[in-house]
Scaffold this active site. Sequence first.
Site, PDB file in Angstrom:
ATOM      1  CE  LYS A  81      -3.583   2.333   2.573  1.00 47.96           C
ATOM      2  NZ  LYS A  81      -4.571   2.231   3.641  1.00 47.96           N
ATOM      3  CE  LYS A 137      -5.732   1.979  -0.796  1.00 47.03           C
ATOM      4  NZ  LYS A 137      -6.234   1.992   0.537  1.00 47.03           N
TER       5      LYS A 137
HETATM    6  C1  PBG Z   1      -7.864   2.898   4.869  1.00 49.51           C
HETATM    7  C2  PBG Z   1      -8.193   2.867   3.430  1.00 49.51           C
HETATM    8  C3  PBG Z   1      -7.978   3.890   2.516  1.00 49.51           C
HETATM    9  C4  PBG Z   1      -8.429   3.412   1.292  1.00 49.51           C
HETATM   10  C5  PBG Z   1      -8.929   2.141   1.494  1.00 49.51           C
HETATM   11  N1  PBG Z   1      -8.762   1.818   2.829  1.00 49.51           N
HETATM   12  C6  PBG Z   1      -7.468   5.263   2.723  1.00 49.51           C
HETATM   13  C7  PBG Z   1      -6.072   5.496   3.061  1.00 49.51           C
HETATM   14  O1  PBG Z   1      -5.282   4.607   3.269  1.00 49.51           O
HETATM   15  O2  PBG Z   1      -5.745   6.660   3.167  1.00 49.51           O
HETATM   16  C8  PBG Z   1      -8.359   4.187   0.021  1.00 49.51           C
HETATM   17  C9  PBG Z   1      -9.252   3.735  -1.031  1.00 49.51           C
HETATM   18  C10 PBG Z   1      -9.453   4.724  -2.121  1.00 49.51           C
HETATM   19  O3  PBG Z   1      -8.753   5.747  -2.256  1.00 49.51           O
HETATM   20  O4  PBG Z   1     -10.371   4.473  -2.904  1.00 49.51           O
HETATM   21  N2  PBG Z   1      -8.940   2.610   5.686  1.00 49.51           N
END
Ligand code: PBG
Length: 327
Positions: A195, A248
Amino acid sequence: MKIINRPRRLRNSSSIRSLVRETVLNTDDLIFPLFVVEGEGIKKEISSLKNQYHLSVDKLEAEIKEILGLGIKAVMLFGLPDEKDELGSEAYNDNGIVQRAIKEVRRIDKDILVITDICMCQYTDHGHCGIIDHNCTVDNDRTLEYISKIALSHVRAGSDMVAPSDMMDGRIQAIRHTLDENNFEHVSIMAYSAKYSSAFYGPFRAAANSAPGFGDRKTYQMDPANSDEALREVELDLSEGADIVMVKPALCYLDVVRRVKDSFNTPVAVYNVSGEYAMVMAAVEKGLVDEKQIVLEQLTSMKRAGADIIISYHAKEAAKWLKEEEK
Ligand code: PBG
C-alpha cells in the site's frame, strides 16, 4: 520487405482478435466498495466520487440486489461512524455501523461475499490508522491488539474475508492468530500488502472522512519509488498467513503487480482507488474521453499486469458493459 510472421495477421478481424485475446475481464473479477453511514433513509451522492453513495443500512437491500443482478458477487464494506475517539472504539463495537451493515447484507443474500476493510482511520478522532503514543507517532504493537479486535468483531457479524489496510508490521499474524483462536480458521485474509503512500486516496478521505488530523501516513505506507520493498512486504504477509495480497493504488503500480504475480503463486488483488476513479469521471464529464472504452481499457490492463481481483468503483458500470457485450 517480406516478414514471415506478421503479428498483424492476428488482428485482421474481430473474430480472430477474440480467438487470440490473452486477457479477458470478467464480472467475477470485480469487487464493489460500499460506504455505509449511520441514520435512516440515506442515499447521498459522495461529493468527491460521482455516482458513488453514502448509504444507510436500510438502503442496502436495493443496492445489494442491483449489484447481484449485474453479476457482481463480492462487496467491500466501509463504515462511517458518527462517533470517533482516540482509540477508534466504534470500529470494534459489535453493534457498530459496519457490523450492522455486515449483518444486513448477510440477511439480504447469504451467498454474496462480504469483505470488510480493517482499519482505524475512519474511527479515530485524529484520523491515523492506529493508536497514537505520547510522541505523536503510531504505536505499531499496541495497534495490532486493536486491529485484531476489529477483525474478530467483523467476522462475528458475518464477514467472509477481512482486509487489513493499516500497513502495521505483524498485523496478518495477529489477525490470523485471533481468528484461529476463536474458531474462525475458515475466514480468509486479503492483505493490503503493498500500500503506497499515495495522492490517489484524496477523494476517499473526503468520502470516508478520514484525513489525518496531523502529519501524514508516510511512516507506515510505502514510498512510491520502491518496488523491491513491495516484494518483501508481500513475502512477509504470505508467511504470516495472508490468502490474497493486494497492490494499491492500481494504475501507477502495474509493474509492481506484475512482479508480485511472477514472484509468488498466489492470488493478487489491486485496488483501483478513488483518485483513479475521480480523474476518469472528471475527464468523462468534460467530454474528453469515452467512459466505457477508457474504463474497460484500464481494468483490462490491471488483469494483463497479473491482477486476479480488482476492487473498483467502476465495477457496476463495467459489469453492465460486459453483460452487453455477451449479447
Ligand atoms: C484505509 C483505506 C484507505 C483506502 C482504502 N482503505 C485510505 C487510506 O489509506 O488513506 C483508500 C481507497 C481509495 O482511495 O479508494 N482505511
